[in-house]
Design an enzyme around this catalytic site. Structure first.
Site, short mmCIF file in Angstrom:
data_model
loop_
_atom_site.label_atom_id
_atom_site.label_comp_id
_atom_site.label_asym_id
_atom_site.label_seq_id
_atom_site.Cartn_x
_atom_site.Cartn_y
_atom_site.Cartn_z
N GLN A 1 -32.52 -8.92 -44.77
CA GLN A 1 -33.84 -9.46 -44.42
C GLN A 1 -34.62 -9.82 -45.68
O GLN A 1 -34.75 -9.01 -46.60
CB GLN A 1 -34.66 -8.46 -43.60
CG GLN A 1 -35.96 -9.12 -43.11
CD GLN A 1 -36.85 -8.22 -42.30
OE1 GLN A 1 -37.43 -7.29 -42.86
NE2 GLN A 1 -36.95 -8.47 -41.01
N CYS B 1 -44.27 -8.24 -41.09
CA CYS B 1 -44.72 -7.05 -41.81
C CYS B 1 -46.25 -7.03 -41.94
O CYS B 1 -46.86 -7.98 -42.44
CB CYS B 1 -44.08 -7.00 -43.19
SG CYS B 1 -44.53 -5.51 -44.08
N ASN C 1 -38.65 -6.62 -28.92
CA ASN C 1 -38.79 -5.42 -29.77
C ASN C 1 -40.17 -4.80 -29.59
O ASN C 1 -41.15 -5.49 -29.39
CB ASN C 1 -38.57 -5.83 -31.25
CG ASN C 1 -38.95 -4.75 -32.24
OD1 ASN C 1 -39.84 -4.94 -33.07
ND2 ASN C 1 -38.30 -3.61 -32.17
N GLY C 2 -40.16 -3.46 -29.67
CA GLY C 2 -41.42 -2.71 -29.67
C GLY C 2 -41.52 -1.71 -28.55
O GLY C 2 -41.40 -2.05 -27.38
N GLU C 3 -41.69 -0.43 -28.93
CA GLU C 3 -41.98 0.66 -27.98
C GLU C 3 -40.88 0.93 -26.97
O GLU C 3 -41.17 1.34 -25.84
CB GLU C 3 -43.30 0.41 -27.24
CG GLU C 3 -44.53 0.37 -28.13
CD GLU C 3 -44.85 1.69 -28.84
OE1 GLU C 3 -44.69 2.77 -28.23
OE2 GLU C 3 -45.24 1.63 -30.03
N GLY D 1 -36.13 0.36 -32.85
CA GLY D 1 -36.56 0.91 -34.13
C GLY D 1 -36.71 2.42 -34.05
O GLY D 1 -35.72 3.17 -34.01
N ARG D 2 -37.97 2.86 -33.97
CA ARG D 2 -38.23 4.30 -34.03
C ARG D 2 -37.55 5.08 -32.92
O ARG D 2 -37.15 6.24 -33.11
CB ARG D 2 -39.75 4.53 -34.01
CG ARG D 2 -40.43 4.00 -35.28
CD ARG D 2 -41.90 3.78 -35.05
NE ARG D 2 -42.11 2.82 -33.98
CZ ARG D 2 -43.25 2.67 -33.31
NH1 ARG D 2 -44.29 3.42 -33.62
NH2 ARG D 2 -43.35 1.78 -32.35
#
Ligand code: FMN
Length: 329
Positions: free
Chosen positions: A73, A103, A204-206, A228-229
């Site tokens: 990336q 970002c 993407n996300g949550e 991700g997390r």
């Protein structure tokens, strides 16, 4: 359906990529961002950020040890410098180039990189096009964006700019820069983008559970996701999603026990300890970081964390972790 491991600066380094892809379910990894200003980096900079490119570290260049491809990336705003660095990374063996338009970090945004570019779809178009033209046709060029900077009004324009610039697919983190990492993620905002674009859109996300995946798929209309997390908290989340959606048969799915996790942490410890360039003082904090992320899923992680926190020596840290798996799983 494809599941991508998210780039997370300070979390998904090559060791994390190695562990998580060994556990399984991921189809692709993206490195943490490499920030490009106006120079062409020497080889060692690429190798530091992307050790899977270094032939001394790997059996197959640009792949994790379990054979999952890794893309580099890049983050920056100078089309020429981005193109030159992308071409060099590909010459070194990178299987693909991902461009960061998401970002939210202040230092990055002050210098006009990451999410700040979402205010200027034309510049995003130029960046994607410049990188696309610099790397061979068979090498994917992809991008990762948020829904917007202050608000999502330019989400479609930015996604179209990425497509028109020649990207092979786009990942959309379903929040604006202003939203930061505050829940919720607006999965429903991805559906019109998915509908308008000819290239694949990765949501993407949550996504912290299989149920989150199913709801995200329903709302966003995107089958492919980036985790991700959630993958740090539930390291076999990608496998669970593939199992629950019928992509993985019963014989190939076994829930990940604490004993299994400890084996992976042992491997992490060994890999880090044999890397002579890695300072000893880096290893114990890394083990602590992992155990901390695992606490919501594994009571054993929670049980040892307060003691682990006090340990500075890596050997003592891994011993404590190993001992915790000797108790009943
Ligand atoms: C600590 C941290 C570092 C991150 N670093 C990057 C990065 O280098 N490049 C990038 O595109 N996104 C980065 N992100 C964003 C993630 O890739 C992802 O979009 C975000 O965490 C939302 O997904 P999640 O809810 O599944 O975690 C980072 C996120 C976190 C929490």
């Amino acid at each position: 359906m494809k599941i991508v491991l998210a780039p997370m600066d300070g979390l998904t380094d090559s060791y994390a990529r190695d562990i998580l892809t060994r556990i399984g379910g991921f189809d692709l990894c993206v490195t943490e961002f490499l920030r490009v200003t106006d120079t062409l980096f020497p080889q060692r900079v690429f190798y530091r950020r992307f050790p899977e490119l270094n032939p001394n570290n790997t059996q197959v260049i640009s792949h994790t040890s379990s054979g999952i491809p890794v893309f580099l990336q890049l983050l920056g705003s100078d089309p020429q410098a981005m193109a030159e660095n992308a071409a060099k990374a590909v010459a070194l063996g990178s299987q693909g180039i991902d461009l960061n338009f998401g970002c939210p970090a202040k230092t990055v945004n002050r210098r006009e990189g990451g999410a700040s570019l979402l205010q200027y779809p034309e510049r995003i178009y130029q960046l994607v096009q410049s990188v696309r033209q610099a790397v061979p046709e068979q090498i994917p060029v992809t991008a990762k964006m948020r829904l917007g900077y202050d608000d999502p009004s330019l989400a479609m324009d930015n996604a179209l700019a990425i497509e028109n610039g020649g990207a092979d697919w786009v990942t959309v983190h379903a929040r604006t820069k202003l939203d930061g990492y505050r829940p919720p993620a607006y999965w429903e905002a991805l559906a019109p983008v998915r509908k308008a674009l000819a290239i694949p859109v990765i949501a993407n996300g949550e996504i912290w559970s299989v149920d989150d995946y199913l709801l995200c798929r329903q709302k966003s209309q995107c089958e492919d996701v980036m985790l991700g997390r959630g993958a740090m908290v539930i390291p076999d989340l990608a496998l669970q999603i593939k199992y629950k959606t019928g992509q993985l048969s019963h014989e190939h799915y076994k829930p990940l026990s604490w004993t299994d996790v400890v084996k992976h942490l042992e491997q992490l410890y060994l890999l880090m300890s044999t890397n002579t360039a890695l300072k000893e003082r880096y290893i114990a904090p890394r083990l602590k970081l992992w155990v901390k992320w695992l606490m919501p899923t594994y009571t054993q992680a929670e049980d040892i964390f307060s003691e682990l926190k006090k340990i500075r020596n890596a050997g003592d840290a891994i011993k404590l972790i190993q001992d915790s798996s000797k108790a009943v799983d």
